[in-house]
Design a protein around this motif. Structure first.
Motif, PDB file in Angstrom:
ATOM      1  N   GLU A   9       0.866  -1.177  -0.117  1.00  0.00           N
ATOM      2  CA  GLU A   9      -0.054   0.104  -0.109  1.00  0.00           C
ATOM      3  C   GLU A   9       0.889   1.295   0.030  1.00  0.00           C
ATOM      4  O   GLU A   9       0.493   2.310  -0.668  1.00  0.00           O
TER       5      GLU A   9
ATOM      6  N   ARG B 129       1.473   3.210  -3.270  1.00  0.00           N
ATOM      7  CA  ARG B 129       0.512   4.190  -3.759  1.00  0.00           C
ATOM      8  C   ARG B 129       0.060   5.105  -2.895  1.00  0.00           C
ATOM      9  O   ARG B 129      -0.745   6.058  -3.226  1.00  0.00           O
TER      10      ARG B 129
ATOM     11  N   SER C  12      -3.628  -3.635  -5.206  1.00  0.00           N
ATOM     12  CA  SER C  12      -2.926  -3.344  -3.935  1.00  0.00           C
ATOM     13  C   SER C  12      -3.798  -4.293  -2.986  1.00  0.00           C
ATOM     14  O   SER C  12      -4.805  -4.720  -3.300  1.00  0.00           O
TER      15      SER C  12
ATOM     16  N   GLN D  33      -2.764   4.095  -9.671  1.00  0.00           N
ATOM     17  CA  GLN D  33      -3.463   2.591  -9.463  1.00  0.00           C
ATOM     18  C   GLN D  33      -4.379   2.568 -10.586  1.00  0.00           C
ATOM     19  O   GLN D  33      -5.329   3.403 -10.788  1.00  0.00           O
TER      20      GLN D  33
END
Length: 420
Positions: free
Chosen positions: A159, A162, A176, A377
């Motif tokens: 995570e 991002r 993710s 993403q």
């Protein structure tokens, strides 16, 4: 003399008109035969191809041996997906004079990958697809900052890549952990299985997935009624002692748990999770990293034209497609799609278009896939599946969003810590 000259002029004019009529007659015959386009294509000189090189960077990672022999990854995991994408891009791009080339570098040492990647970029490489550890993604992104380079993270679900550690030169085609946990949580809540017994391993990635599950429970109305840590034995396979040992151990471990609807397992390394289905003290579904899982791709998906896609991959790689293959394929197809739409091989045009609101790519999931402008993403539906078949697709019905239901999976714009 003037009359003779006028007569010769009339003769030349008539001859020219006869030649035009003959040419028109020839093309009319070709048109009736269905062949003028083919004939013109054969006679026209070929357009000079402009090649877009794409570099696949693989970090060889030592992973524990899977509990099931069926789960041993093939040596070309990810590579086969990248190769299919190159073929797909070239098939589309040849009409625009575009060709695509795949180069591969791999090493177990991040320093070696860093040096070689910098060398390739200096030689004119612009697009890098990464199957590396999270910390290697950051090292590559920082080393190549300010250069005409765009990196695609196809392998790391972390995570922080991002969020607080996001980089402007990185896009993510790998989902993710938050996206995977949210997709699974939506399905559990849709089924009214709201009470979750969470079992996690001792590795950092297990805690990371467990953290995503805890967040998803709060977000969608699930409730973790109890947590227990399952300690693996340093890589020894409990199955070495026979199925009897496992058949006794797992029920004892799960005995007297708080009342629950499902057992949620967080075991990304696959050290114990496969032992849980059909062995728990109470008869409950097992979900998470084993049992019923959330994934970007499944080799049995048939909807939305996926059967044809699966067949092409099987002919190309002589095996079924895995999630890493799909994530690498998506990265390279995104580059090819942008190049085709912009009718350009210029890095600046392709990179700008990939990040624009106009960009989308087809991914055999029934929706257009796009990149989030706040953290890079890729938005995509997530499959909920058993090892044999897909069961459902998230976002689930009833989970709404003011802009895109795909943004119900993962951290949304108001939640993000990414500050590009």
């Amino acid at each position: 003399m003037e009359d003779c000259e006028a007569h010769r002029h009339d003769l030349r004019l008539k001859a020219g008109m006869l030649r035009l009529a003959a040419i028109f007659l020839v093309f009319s015959v070709m048109l009736l035969a269905g062949g003028p386009i083919k004939a013109l294509a054969q006679s026209a000189p070929p357009t000079e191809a402009r090649t877009i090189g794409i570099l696949l960077v693989r970090e060889i990672q030592e992973r524990p041996l899977p509990l099931s022999l069926l789960d041993i990854p093939p040596p070309d995991d990810g590579i086969a997906g990248a190769r299919l994408a190159i073929a797909d891009n070239t098939n589309t791009g040849r009409f625009l004079g575009q060709e695509f080339r795949l180069d591969i570098i791999e090493s177990a040492k991040a320093d070696e990958l860093l040096v070689e990647a910098e060398s390739r970029v200096a030689a004119g490489q612009h697009f890098l697809v990464l199957d590396v550890r999270a910390q290697t993604v950051l090292r590559l992104a920082d080393a190549l900052k300010g250069k005409d380079v765009l990196l695609f993270n196809a392998g790391a679900p972390d995570e922080n890549l991002r969020e607080e550690d996001c980089r402007a030169n990185v896009l993510h085609t790998a989902p993710s952990r938050a996206m995977l946990a949210d997709a699974l949580a939506q399905y559990l809540v849709w089924k009214q299985w709201r009470r979750w017994f969470l079992v996690l391993g001792t590795r950092p990635e297990d805690e990371a997935f467990a953290g995503a599950v805890r967040r998803a429970a709060k977000r969608f109305g699930g409730r973790i009624v109890e947590e227990r840590v399952f300690s693996d034995e340093g890589g020894s396979r409990r199955a070495d002692g026979g199925h009897e040992q496992i058949q006794l151990q797992i029920p004892v471990f799960t005995q007297n748990a708080a009342a629950h609807d499902v057992v949620v397992v967080a075991d990304e390394a696959g050290l114990f999770g496969e032992y849980f289905p059909f062995r728990t003290w109470e008869a409950r579904p097992v979900v998470g990293t084993q049992g019923l899982t959330a994934t970007s791709w499944h080799p049995a998906l048939e909807q939305w034209g996926a059967t044809q896609f699966q067949n092409r991959f099987r002919r190309s790689a002589n095996r079924t497609m895995r999630p890493l293959d799909y994530d690498a394929w998506l990265a390279i197809r995104s580059i090819g799609e942008a190049a085709a739409r912009r009718r350009s091989t210029a890095f600046a045009e392709i990179a700008a278009y990939l990040r624009s609101a106009e960009f989308d790519v087809a991914g055999f999931k029934g929706q257009k896939l796009t990149f989030r402008d706040w953290n890079g993403q890729l938005r995509e539906p997530i499959l909920i599946a058993t090892p044999k078949l897909p069961v459902s697709v998230s976002p689930q019905p009833g989970f709404l969003h003011q802009f895109s239901t795909l943004d119900t999976l993962g951290l949304d714009r108001p939640e993000t810590k990414c500050r590009l």
